[in-house]
Design an enzyme around this catalytic site. Sequence first.
Site, PDB file in Angstrom:
ATOM      1  N   LYS A 119       0.813  -1.213   0.000  1.00 18.95           N
ATOM      2  CA  LYS A 119       0.000   0.000   0.000  1.00 18.95           C
ATOM      3  C   LYS A 119       0.846   1.263   0.000  1.00 18.95           C
ATOM      4  O   LYS A 119       0.315   2.374  -0.063  1.00 18.95           O
ATOM      5  CB  LYS A 119      -0.936   0.004   1.212  1.00 18.95           C
ATOM      6  CG  LYS A 119      -2.019  -1.059   1.102  1.00 18.95           C
ATOM      7  CD  LYS A 119      -2.856  -1.169   2.346  1.00 18.95           C
ATOM      8  CE  LYS A 119      -3.507  -2.525   2.448  1.00 18.95           C
ATOM      9  NZ  LYS A 119      -4.438  -2.845   1.372  1.00 18.95           N
ATOM     10  N   LYS A 201      -1.113 -14.343  -7.061  1.00 14.90           N
ATOM     11  CA  LYS A 201      -2.318 -14.783  -6.377  1.00 14.90           C
ATOM     12  C   LYS A 201      -3.502 -13.973  -6.902  1.00 14.90           C
ATOM     13  O   LYS A 201      -3.344 -12.798  -7.244  1.00 14.90           O
ATOM     14  CB  LYS A 201      -2.105 -14.504  -4.889  1.00 14.90           C
ATOM     15  CG  LYS A 201      -3.230 -14.906  -4.007  1.00 14.90           C
ATOM     16  CD  LYS A 201      -2.847 -14.654  -2.560  1.00 14.90           C
ATOM     17  CE  LYS A 201      -3.793 -13.637  -1.975  1.00 14.90           C
ATOM     18  NZ  LYS A 201      -3.822 -13.605  -0.532  1.00 14.90           N
ATOM     19  N   LYS A 204      -7.875  -8.604  -5.861  1.00  8.92           N
ATOM     20  CA  LYS A 204      -8.573  -7.437  -6.382  1.00  8.92           C
ATOM     21  C   LYS A 204      -7.590  -6.396  -6.887  1.00  8.92           C
ATOM     22  O   LYS A 204      -7.726  -5.873  -7.984  1.00  8.92           O
ATOM     23  CB  LYS A 204      -9.368  -6.873  -5.216  1.00  8.92           C
ATOM     24  CG  LYS A 204     -10.438  -5.916  -5.523  1.00  8.92           C
ATOM     25  CD  LYS A 204     -11.262  -5.678  -4.251  1.00  8.92           C
ATOM     26  CE  LYS A 204     -10.434  -5.653  -3.002  1.00  8.92           C
ATOM     27  NZ  LYS A 204     -10.682  -6.462  -1.917  1.00  8.92           N
TER      28      LYS A 204
END
Length: 337
Positions: A119, A201, A204
């Site tokens: 992030k 993986k 989203k």
Amino acid sequence: MGKVLLTGDRPSGQLHLGHYVGSLKNRVALQNGGEYDCFVLIADVQALTDNFDDPQKVRDNVLEVALDYLAVGLDPTRTTIFIQSLVPALAELTVYYLNLVTLARLERNPTVKAEIKQKGFGVSIPAGFLCYPVSQAADITFCKATVVPVGVDQLPMIEQTREIVRSFNAIYGEVLVEPDALIPDDRVSQRLPGITGTDTKMSKSLGNGIYLADDADTLWEKVRAMYTDPGHLRVEDPGQVEGNVVFTYLDVFGTDRAFIAELREHYQRGGLGDMKVKKYLYEVLDAELAPIRARRAELASDPGAVYALLREGTEKANEVAAATLREVRAAMRIDYF
Ligand code: TRP
């Protein structure tokens, strides 16, 4: 001691096939087995720890996640489905548990560490974000959960919860219950790859997901675009099945083992085109997803009814939380009146 299941998801987007094989299937099976008292929470407070500047997104996704839950077969008559923020006892437990955790321990959680990097928080890590595993311990312990079906990325949270439970019980007395994580048996379901390759993986944020809400055309477009063997240029060429997402998915979702083994061999030998295998995978996935999609669309036509179910679940969760809180306050010697 009874068997209690608790798990949940952050409402920061719709749920995808990774969630489905990683955790949703397990929880529906355990719910239907009838042995467990089941709780599933929509973790809006946790979603706000990294989306505090976008509350509408979290609000919208509470409904989306609820629709996904109901569509895959979570049954509100058997599972208490509730909204985290509407159970204030969870926030209270979090405050008490924060005393039992050091800053160094919070900084060591490998999932949180990876998320902080991803992030790009740098040195400006919101305190709420760093502490979300403690809030998750409150989610898990308020109902004295014994089992938590989750994806493997959540194992550090369960570990941290167990540590908090042990410290709490050692200091204040045996009130809380140490939970066990439950993860899928097979490695691929534990970490389902996205459509762009087996090294990533499904997630989203990577935009490589197949969603439970995807319509049939979207599903086909995604399967058509799936990563296969880049060296398999002509139909006659021998193809590789290792790292080939289409075959990886067939292993997870396919039921006709003999036919899939035959396809695999044919592909490796040469003479089987990618499109043929993809068409078959599409059929396999659509057979599983079409009923979910239909149920979801029907439920989505009446959001008021979905909110009513969440409201009932939330009321039940508050009752359970109140009982645990009474014990916690008594154990902590703060039960004054
Ligand atoms: N951390 C989970 C996720 O990212 C969501 C979650 C919140 C959860 N509280 C929980 C999962 C308690 C299991 C148990 O999806």
